[in-house]
Scaffold this motif. Structure first.
Motif, PDB file in Angstrom:
ATOM      1  N   ASN A  47      51.485  -7.304 -56.148  1.00 41.61           N
ATOM      2  CA  ASN A  47      52.765  -8.000 -56.007  1.00 41.61           C
ATOM      3  C   ASN A  47      53.794  -7.153 -55.261  1.00 41.61           C
ATOM      4  N   GLU A  59      57.109  -8.257 -66.526  1.00 36.75           N
ATOM      5  CA  GLU A  59      56.724  -9.529 -67.134  1.00 36.75           C
ATOM      6  C   GLU A  59      56.533 -10.626 -66.098  1.00 36.75           C
ATOM      7  N   ILE A  60      57.235 -10.527 -65.002  1.00 36.16           N
ATOM      8  CA  ILE A  60      57.183 -11.561 -63.969  1.00 36.16           C
ATOM      9  C   ILE A  60      55.909 -11.490 -63.128  1.00 36.16           C
ATOM     10  N   ASP A 120      52.572 -11.701 -63.513  1.00 37.67           N
ATOM     11  CA  ASP A 120      51.534 -12.734 -63.582  1.00 37.67           C
ATOM     12  C   ASP A 120      51.965 -13.992 -62.839  1.00 37.67           C
ATOM     13  N   SER A 121      53.184 -14.437 -63.093  1.00 39.92           N
ATOM     14  CA  SER A 121      53.654 -15.672 -62.459  1.00 39.92           C
ATOM     15  C   SER A 121      53.806 -15.485 -60.953  1.00 39.92           C
ATOM     16  N   LEU A 122      54.237 -14.307 -60.502  1.00 44.30           N
ATOM     17  CA  LEU A 122      54.331 -14.040 -59.072  1.00 44.30           C
ATOM     18  C   LEU A 122      52.963 -14.097 -58.418  1.00 44.30           C
ATOM     19  N   TYR A 168      50.202 -15.756 -59.418  1.00 37.55           N
ATOM     20  CA  TYR A 168      49.702 -17.134 -59.342  1.00 37.55           C
ATOM     21  C   TYR A 168      50.515 -17.973 -58.344  1.00 37.55           C
ATOM     22  N   ARG A 169      51.804 -17.656 -58.228  1.00 39.12           N
ATOM     23  CA  ARG A 169      52.634 -18.365 -57.259  1.00 39.12           C
ATOM     24  C   ARG A 169      52.171 -18.066 -55.830  1.00 39.12           C
ATOM     25  N   LYS A 206      48.932 -19.997 -55.096  1.00 39.27           N
ATOM     26  CA  LYS A 206      49.185 -21.416 -54.854  1.00 39.27           C
ATOM     27  C   LYS A 206      49.878 -21.637 -53.514  1.00 39.27           C
TER      28      LYS A 206
END
Length: 256
Positions: free
Chosen positions: A23, A55-56, A58-60, A62-63, A66
């Motif tokens: 990331n 914490e961010i 994982d979402s970064l 997967y974002r 996608k």
């Protein structure tokens, strides 16, 4: 694509191109390079969660998958950083970087070995080291055989080349390439120079102080662990000392 000092040829065709994606901005640089040189369907991202991450993250991750229509996976050891820290009773240092060995390279190597059938016979593994980051990285080869390469055909055919495509580039180029991908830099770059583990021992003191102030719940766990094992974060520098000096306005409230 050219030959290297290691006399290994970087091929124009691979079955799978693995991008080691943290990331961070250097990861964006190697992802940009991969997309410029290989079909999107051959690219696969892996992210190593050490247990000492933002914490961010994982979402970064997967974002990004996608947004760019890519495949990928988050890899984790059965034991996270804090668990291994308690077992080893000492923080990593330059001579013993067990965090990398257990939580990154070891997990990645295991995953590659277990997924050879999925990856194909010829694999390119990309990482984002740059020479201007440190004297150690300045000496790294741009291309070498990865440890997972099979030396004989007894178990099948599998060759994995380890390539560092951004070794010669400066940090500014990484931001430029990330912008070309339409990816925003990790929020941590607002106050730290590298997107590394949140309490990395090679991080400047003022950067970990910022992380402790912004993420006090995580910092309390680091300090609690430091006090429990009786070994300081850095030689002669403890996280507790940094907290008492720079985060005194935030209650510590820990039990050892």
């Amino acid at each position: 694509m050219s030959k290297t000092n290691a006399q290994i040829e970087l091929l124009s065709d691979y079955d799978t191109v693995i991008v080691n994606y943290s990331n961070g901005i250097d990861s964006m640089g190697i992802l940009y390079w991969a997309l410029e040189n290989f079909p999107r369907e051959k690219i696969f991202l892996i992210y190593n969660d050490t247990g000492l991450e933002y914490e961010i993250n994982d979402s970064l991750f997967y974002r990004t998958l996608k947004f760019l229509n890519l495949r990928g996976i988050i890899l984790r050891n059965d034991k996270d950083f804090i668990t291994i820290l308690h077992e080893r009773q000492m923080w990593p240092d330059m001579k013993n970087r067990w965090c990398t060995a257990y939580l990154k390279t070891g997990v990645t190597d295991k995953w590659i070995r277990h997924n050879r059938d999925f990856l194909g016979e010829r694999v390119l593994y990309l990482t984002g080291e740059r020479r201007d980051e440190s004297s150690r990285r300045a000496k790294l080869p741009d291309l070498q055989l990865h440890r997972t390469t099979l030396k004989t055909e007894r178990k099948g055919r599998f060759t994995c080349h380890w390539y560092r495509p951004v070794l010669e580039y400066e940090k500014g180029k990484m931001f430029e390439w990330g912008k070309s991908l339409k990816l925003d830099p990790h929020p941590c770059y607002e106050y730290v120079g590298r997107c590394s583990c949140m309490a990395c021992m090679f991080m400047p003191d003022n950067h970990v102080i910022e992380n402790m102030r912004r993420h006090p719940d995580k910092a309390r766990l680091w300090i609690q662990s430091e006090l429990r094992i009786g070994h300081t974060w850095k030689n002669k520098i403890s996280l507790k000392e940094l907290w008492d000096t720079h985060c005194e306005d935030i209650p510590l409230d820990i039990v050892v």
